[in-house]
Design a protein around this motif. Sequence first.
Motif, PDB file in Angstrom:
ATOM      1  N   LEU A 120      18.871  47.034  17.618  1.00  0.00           N
ATOM      2  CA  LEU A 120      20.117  46.435  18.085  1.00  0.00           C
ATOM      3  C   LEU A 120      20.964  47.462  18.834  1.00  0.00           C
ATOM      4  CD1 LEU A 120      21.198  44.147  15.080  1.00  0.00           C
ATOM      5  CD2 LEU A 120      19.920  43.529  17.147  1.00  0.00           C
ATOM      6  N   LEU A 152      20.932  35.093  11.919  1.00  0.00           N
ATOM      7  CA  LEU A 152      19.829  35.201  10.956  1.00  0.00           C
ATOM      8  C   LEU A 152      20.004  34.220   9.796  1.00  0.00           C
ATOM      9  CD1 LEU A 152      17.286  36.736   9.925  1.00  0.00           C
ATOM     10  CD2 LEU A 152      18.856  38.341   8.807  1.00  0.00           C
ATOM     11  N   GLN A 174      18.526  43.264   6.526  1.00  0.00           N
ATOM     12  CA  GLN A 174      17.321  42.643   7.087  1.00  0.00           C
ATOM     13  C   GLN A 174      17.447  42.448   8.600  1.00  0.00           C
ATOM     14  OE1 GLN A 174      14.314  41.972   5.119  1.00  0.00           O
ATOM     15  NE2 GLN A 174      15.589  43.491   4.080  1.00  0.00           N
ATOM     16  N   LEU A 175      17.987  43.474   9.244  1.00  0.00           N
ATOM     17  CA  LEU A 175      18.125  43.501  10.698  1.00  0.00           C
ATOM     18  C   LEU A 175      17.568  44.823  11.215  1.00  0.00           C
ATOM     19  CD1 LEU A 175      21.819  42.233  11.077  1.00  0.00           C
ATOM     20  CD2 LEU A 175      19.763  40.958  11.734  1.00  0.00           C
ATOM     21  N   ASP A 176      17.044  44.813  12.426  1.00  0.00           N
ATOM     22  CA  ASP A 176      16.554  46.038  13.062  1.00  0.00           C
ATOM     23  C   ASP A 176      17.753  46.741  13.709  1.00  0.00           C
ATOM     24  OD1 ASP A 176      15.302  48.066  14.416  1.00  0.00           O
ATOM     25  OD2 ASP A 176      14.265  46.755  15.849  1.00  0.00           O
ATOM     26  N   ILE A 177      18.461  47.533  12.919  1.00  0.00           N
ATOM     27  CA  ILE A 177      19.704  48.141  13.398  1.00  0.00           C
ATOM     28  C   ILE A 177      19.435  49.088  14.566  1.00  0.00           C
ATOM     29  CG2 ILE A 177      21.657  49.602  12.780  1.00  0.00           C
ATOM     30  CD1 ILE A 177      21.806  46.809  11.582  1.00  0.00           C
ATOM     31  N   VAL A 224      26.687  43.323  15.120  1.00  0.00           N
ATOM     32  CA  VAL A 224      25.929  43.165  13.872  1.00  0.00           C
ATOM     33  C   VAL A 224      26.317  41.879  13.138  1.00  0.00           C
ATOM     34  CG1 VAL A 224      25.531  44.136  11.574  1.00  0.00           C
ATOM     35  CG2 VAL A 224      25.367  45.605  13.588  1.00  0.00           C
ATOM     36  N   SER A 282      19.360  48.603   7.870  1.00  0.00           N
ATOM     37  CA  SER A 282      18.241  47.741   8.276  1.00  0.00           C
ATOM     38  C   SER A 282      17.645  47.044   7.057  1.00  0.00           C
ATOM     39  CB  SER A 282      17.164  48.569   8.982  1.00  0.00           C
ATOM     40  OG  SER A 282      17.623  49.021  10.237  1.00  0.00           O
ATOM     41  N   ARG A 337      24.555  38.939  14.911  1.00  0.00           N
ATOM     42  CA  ARG A 337      23.133  38.821  14.620  1.00  0.00           C
ATOM     43  C   ARG A 337      22.892  38.423  13.154  1.00  0.00           C
ATOM     44  NH1 ARG A 337      19.600  40.547  18.511  1.00  0.00           N
ATOM     45  NH2 ARG A 337      20.601  40.193  20.514  1.00  0.00           N
ATOM     46  N   TYR A 338      23.756  38.877  12.261  1.00  0.00           N
ATOM     47  CA  TYR A 338      23.659  38.480  10.851  1.00  0.00           C
ATOM     48  C   TYR A 338      23.948  36.986  10.711  1.00  0.00           C
ATOM     49  CZ  TYR A 338      24.349  38.766   5.770  1.00  0.00           C
ATOM     50  OH  TYR A 338      24.251  38.593   4.400  1.00  0.00           O
TER      51      TYR A 338
END
Length: 219
Positions: free
Chosen positions: A81, A39, A75-78, A32, A71, A35-36
């Motif tokens: 992921l 982003l 602002q991530l598609d947990i 996570v 999520s 990916r953060y």
Amino acid sequence: MLVWQEIDTVMLDMDGTLLDLNFDNHFWQEFVPLRYAQLHNISLESAKQTLAPRFRAMEGQLEWYCLDYWSADLQLDIAGLKQELAGLIAVHPHVTEFLDAVRRSGKRLLLVTNAHRHSLNLKMEKTCLQIFFDAIICSHDFGLAKEQPGFWQVLQDTHVYDKQHTLLVDDSAAVLRSAQNFGIAHLVAITRPDSRGALKQITEFAAIEDFRALMPGLA
């Protein structure tokens, strides 16, 4: 360790108890943040420093376990992921032997987890452990995490059990304390929830490294 004749209901946690916590630890501590960082175009270390206090602030609350919350917050598609890393989901050694023995003993077997429904479904899809359980309870359905006051009463209202004849096995001391405060009589902690982590030193509760320790006397 246990007098099995005194136990009618067996409640088991999922992550860190039945399943290797390495998946979740790697996901939240490494994947996570990565990916953060991508982003926001920042370094991985900066992402970790940003996220760590936000994660700590939610520990023990239902939001900590809620994929929808994170999520929206990150602002991530947990959920997406988690699917990407699903190959890391693994059952701890000797778990299926224990579950099979409990089933053969005729005792009631409940999975009681804080995991979000999406995560729960993904892990059951990968492990097929659902076949062993009489019921699977997700704390999100109650609006309370297992650590929170009131959870165990709501669970008792919906899945009647005798506190004096119930065993709970969990890797969280906070969850075990909550159950203890409610009056659940038989409590066991897990000392190695993450196969790649250090052995936890636990003195507050009876503790096991794997489920072979609970097998004697289970018939």
